[in-house]
Design an enzyme around this catalytic site. Structure first.
Site, short mmCIF file in Angstrom:
data_model
loop_
_atom_site.label_atom_id
_atom_site.label_comp_id
_atom_site.label_asym_id
_atom_site.label_seq_id
_atom_site.Cartn_x
_atom_site.Cartn_y
_atom_site.Cartn_z
N ARG A 105 0.85 -1.19 0.00
CA ARG A 105 0.00 0.00 0.00
C ARG A 105 0.89 1.25 0.00
O ARG A 105 2.03 1.20 0.47
CB ARG A 105 -0.92 0.00 1.22
CG ARG A 105 -1.85 -1.22 1.27
CD ARG A 105 -2.62 -1.28 2.58
NE ARG A 105 -3.51 -2.44 2.64
CZ ARG A 105 -3.13 -3.66 3.02
NH1 ARG A 105 -1.87 -3.86 3.43
NH2 ARG A 105 -3.97 -4.66 3.04
N LYS A 128 -1.41 -2.96 7.45
CA LYS A 128 -2.82 -2.95 7.84
C LYS A 128 -3.13 -4.08 8.81
O LYS A 128 -3.91 -3.93 9.74
CB LYS A 128 -3.70 -3.07 6.59
CG LYS A 128 -5.19 -2.97 6.86
CD LYS A 128 -5.97 -3.03 5.57
CE LYS A 128 -7.48 -2.96 5.82
NZ LYS A 128 -8.25 -3.04 4.55
N HIS A 180 -4.49 2.76 -4.41
CA HIS A 180 -4.69 1.31 -4.27
C HIS A 180 -4.64 0.60 -5.63
O HIS A 180 -4.46 -0.62 -5.69
CB HIS A 180 -6.03 1.03 -3.60
CG HIS A 180 -6.01 -0.18 -2.72
ND1 HIS A 180 -5.22 -0.26 -1.57
CD2 HIS A 180 -6.65 -1.38 -2.80
CE1 HIS A 180 -5.40 -1.45 -1.00
NE2 HIS A 180 -6.25 -2.13 -1.73
N ARG A 183 -1.53 -1.49 -6.04
CA ARG A 183 -1.59 -2.82 -5.41
C ARG A 183 -2.36 -3.79 -6.31
O ARG A 183 -1.93 -4.92 -6.54
CB ARG A 183 -2.24 -2.70 -4.04
CG ARG A 183 -2.29 -3.97 -3.20
CD ARG A 183 -2.71 -3.58 -1.79
NE ARG A 183 -3.14 -4.70 -0.96
CZ ARG A 183 -2.31 -5.42 -0.20
NH1 ARG A 183 -1.02 -5.17 -0.21
NH2 ARG A 183 -2.77 -6.39 0.57
N HIS A 206 -2.40 -10.99 2.98
CA HIS A 206 -3.80 -11.30 3.28
C HIS A 206 -3.89 -12.39 4.35
O HIS A 206 -3.22 -13.41 4.24
CB HIS A 206 -4.54 -11.78 2.03
CG HIS A 206 -4.84 -10.68 1.06
ND1 HIS A 206 -5.08 -10.89 -0.28
CD2 HIS A 206 -4.95 -9.34 1.24
CE1 HIS A 206 -5.32 -9.75 -0.88
NE2 HIS A 206 -5.25 -8.79 0.02
N TYR A 215 -8.21 -12.26 -7.40
CA TYR A 215 -7.26 -12.11 -8.50
C TYR A 215 -7.07 -13.41 -9.28
O TYR A 215 -6.37 -13.42 -10.28
CB TYR A 215 -5.89 -11.67 -7.96
CG TYR A 215 -5.92 -10.35 -7.24
CD1 TYR A 215 -6.07 -9.15 -7.94
CD2 TYR A 215 -5.79 -10.28 -5.85
CE1 TYR A 215 -6.08 -7.93 -7.27
CE2 TYR A 215 -5.81 -9.06 -5.18
CZ TYR A 215 -5.96 -7.90 -5.89
OH TYR A 215 -5.98 -6.68 -5.24
#
Length: 236
Positions: A105, A128, A180, A183, A206, A215
């Site tokens: 990010r 995050k 974003h 990313r 993640h 994706y």
């Protein structure tokens, strides 16, 4: 809701609150708030501070349309980097390259310090998910990163710098998307070029593979199956 006491808080109260919130925010935001409230009562129960069950356990999450996920084409990437270079904003250009090379990010790149880069490996600490992750980068990019002690990039490298560059390149992005997109661009091209979905999960940080699966449709094998497995095979 009038700051109610926990013992008076129930599904009806939260449903009324949710209805009012939807006048100002998206269903996704309301679902996030519902998740937080549910987690609060679950934690209080785990700690033995609450024994009456979760008061909103029976409320279903709102269904909402998945937001459009845009990504940049190679020629757009070149145009964007050229625009940043012409604007004499080398720091923003390097941050953009780090995001495109690692899937990080914008804020994660901006917060990098000199000690976070060693042997062509970038370690993101301010993430995050609050879990550090390390991603290798090319020698060429490593040489371009400022050789400063402590914080590598100034506070002036905020997302408004990137926003201006996007405007100048006339690149159209989906609503609500800005930095974003870098990313998304990394992840999309990673899969299109034959990357492994599990490796991508680790790179992006993640917690769940479910987040990374958005994706998966970019994988070449998935696209080729449309030709190999469609009902016209052998008929055409």
């Amino acid at each position: 809701m009038g700051n109610p006491r926990a013992k008076t808080f129930d599904e009806t109260m939260f449903a009324a609150y949710r209805k009012l919130r939807l006048e100002n925010v998206s269903p996704k935001t309301v679902n996030t708030e519902q998740t937080y409230v549910r987690a609060l009562f679950n934690e209080l129960t785990r700690l033995g501070e609450w024994t009456k069950g979760n008061p909103i356990e029976g409320i279903r999450m709102l269904k909402h349309k998945q937001s459009e996920m845009g990504f940049l084409q190679p020629e757009q990437v070149i145009n964007l980097l050229e625009t940043l270079r012409n604007a004499h904003n080398k720091d923003a250009q390097i941050i953009t390259k780090i995001c495109l090379s690692t899937g990080c990010r914008w804020g994660e790149a901006v917060n990098l310090r000199s000690e976070h880069i060693a042997n062509n490996i970038v370690t993101f600490v301010s993430t995050k998910g609050n879990k550090p992750r390390s991603v290798p980068i090319s020698t060429a990019l490593s040489k371009q990163i400022p050789k400063r002690t402590g914080k590598l990039f100034p506070k002036s490298c905020n997302d408004s710098t990137f926003r201006t560059a996007i405007k100048n390149t006339k690149i159209k992005l989906p609503a609500g998307q800005m930095t974003h997109v870098l990313r998304h661009t990394f992840a999309s091209h990673f899969m299109m070029n034959g990357g492994n979905i599990l490796v991508l999960q680790r790179i992006l940080g993640h917690a769940s593979i479910v987040d990374t699966m958005k994706y998966s449709h970019f994988a070449p094998d998935n696209l080729e199956d449309a030709v190999r497995l469609n009902p016209l095979v052998g008929i055409e």
